[in-house]
Design a protein around this motif. Structure first.
Motif, PDB file in Angstrom:
ATOM      1  N   MET A   1      13.521  89.051 173.459  1.00  0.00           N
ATOM      2  CA  MET A   1      13.527  88.397 174.759  1.00  0.00           C
ATOM      3  C   MET A   1      12.298  87.512 174.917  1.00  0.00           C
ATOM      4  O   MET A   1      12.394  86.391 175.355  1.00  0.00           O
ATOM      5  CB  MET A   1      13.599  89.474 175.843  1.00  0.00           C
ATOM      6  N   SER A   3      10.368  86.097 172.656  1.00  0.00           N
ATOM      7  CA  SER A   3      10.439  84.928 171.791  1.00  0.00           C
ATOM      8  C   SER A   3      11.395  83.888 172.362  1.00  0.00           C
ATOM      9  O   SER A   3      11.137  82.692 172.306  1.00  0.00           O
ATOM     10  CB  SER A   3      10.869  85.339 170.387  1.00  0.00           C
ATOM     11  N   SER A   4      12.497  84.350 172.906  1.00  0.00           N
ATOM     12  CA  SER A   4      13.473  83.437 173.488  1.00  0.00           C
ATOM     13  C   SER A   4      12.886  82.702 174.688  1.00  0.00           C
ATOM     14  O   SER A   4      13.115  81.510 174.868  1.00  0.00           O
ATOM     15  CB  SER A   4      14.715  84.227 173.901  1.00  0.00           C
ATOM     16  N   THR A   7      10.477  80.095 173.409  1.00  0.00           N
ATOM     17  CA  THR A   7      11.238  78.984 172.838  1.00  0.00           C
ATOM     18  C   THR A   7      11.773  78.080 173.932  1.00  0.00           C
ATOM     19  O   THR A   7      11.669  76.852 173.850  1.00  0.00           O
ATOM     20  CB  THR A   7      12.391  79.505 171.966  1.00  0.00           C
ATOM     21  N   TRP A   8      12.331  78.669 174.973  1.00  0.00           N
ATOM     22  CA  TRP A   8      12.848  77.855 176.074  1.00  0.00           C
ATOM     23  C   TRP A   8      11.731  77.117 176.796  1.00  0.00           C
ATOM     24  O   TRP A   8      11.908  75.960 177.198  1.00  0.00           O
ATOM     25  CB  TRP A   8      13.672  78.708 177.039  1.00  0.00           C
ATOM     26  N   PRO A  63      20.332  74.554 171.632  1.00  0.00           N
ATOM     27  CA  PRO A  63      19.732  75.473 170.652  1.00  0.00           C
ATOM     28  C   PRO A  63      20.103  75.212 169.193  1.00  0.00           C
ATOM     29  O   PRO A  63      19.260  75.369 168.315  1.00  0.00           O
ATOM     30  CB  PRO A  63      20.242  76.853 171.095  1.00  0.00           C
ATOM     31  N   THR A  66      17.918  72.179 168.038  1.00  0.00           N
ATOM     32  CA  THR A  66      16.505  72.123 168.433  1.00  0.00           C
ATOM     33  C   THR A  66      15.636  71.651 167.276  1.00  0.00           C
ATOM     34  O   THR A  66      14.722  70.837 167.461  1.00  0.00           O
ATOM     35  CB  THR A  66      16.035  73.510 168.920  1.00  0.00           C
ATOM     36  N   GLN A 116       9.346  77.579 164.319  1.00  0.00           N
ATOM     37  CA  GLN A 116      10.303  78.631 164.691  1.00  0.00           C
ATOM     38  C   GLN A 116      11.652  78.439 163.989  1.00  0.00           C
ATOM     39  O   GLN A 116      12.376  79.397 163.777  1.00  0.00           O
ATOM     40  CB  GLN A 116      10.541  78.635 166.203  1.00  0.00           C
ATOM     41  N   ASN A 117      11.979  77.216 163.660  1.00  0.00           N
ATOM     42  CA  ASN A 117      13.276  76.897 163.050  1.00  0.00           C
ATOM     43  C   ASN A 117      13.169  76.560 161.572  1.00  0.00           C
ATOM     44  O   ASN A 117      14.075  75.959 161.007  1.00  0.00           O
ATOM     45  CB  ASN A 117      13.916  75.731 163.809  1.00  0.00           C
TER      46      ASN A 117
END
Length: 129
Positions: A1, A3-4, A7-8, A63, A66, A116-117
């Motif tokens: 949660m 991390s999400s 990210t947002w 997402p 991203t 992150q990606n």
């Protein structure tokens, strides 16, 4: 949660910064015209960078894309930061360095989104065409 949420927040910060500059670029605001004239890129550089920022913003919010938006954002911000450091100066038309600071913030946020990606990017590069 957690991390999400981070990210947002990164996505929103980048999108808001990039999208708010579009008004100035697309309406031909005096500051934008001054910057791109100084760089020798008026009007094509102003409009082209605005389109790149719009595309990056849209891709960053979604997402699945991203990573691509963040890569585009990194490219645009490298150009913006280099322009400030090499041609324009940190402060442009008495803005107290606001545009430079926003470019650095956007660069950092895009860098974190790329990090992150990194697995998605790596897996894409491993594909054999």
């Amino acid at each position: 949660m957690k991390s999400s949420l981070v990210t947002w927040l990164l996505r929103i910060v980048v999108a808001v910064i990039l999208l708010q500059t579009l008004y100035f670029k697309f309406t031909g605001a005096e500051e934008s015209i001054y910057i791109f004239t100084t760089l020798g890129m008026e009007p094509y550089g102003r409009i082209g960078s605005g389109i790149a920022e719009l595309v990056a913003s849209i891709l960053i919010i979604y997402p699945r894309t991203t990573w691509l938006g963040a890569l585009i954002g990194l490219g645009v911000m490298i150009g913006a930061i280099a322009s400030h450091l090499l041609v324009l100066g940190i402060e442009v038309q008495n803005d107290r360095g606001t545009l430079f600071i926003l470019a650095v913030i956007t660069f950092i946020c895009c860098s974190l989104l790329v990090y992150q990606n990194k697995n998605k990017i790596y897996n894409l590069l491993k594909l054999k065409f």
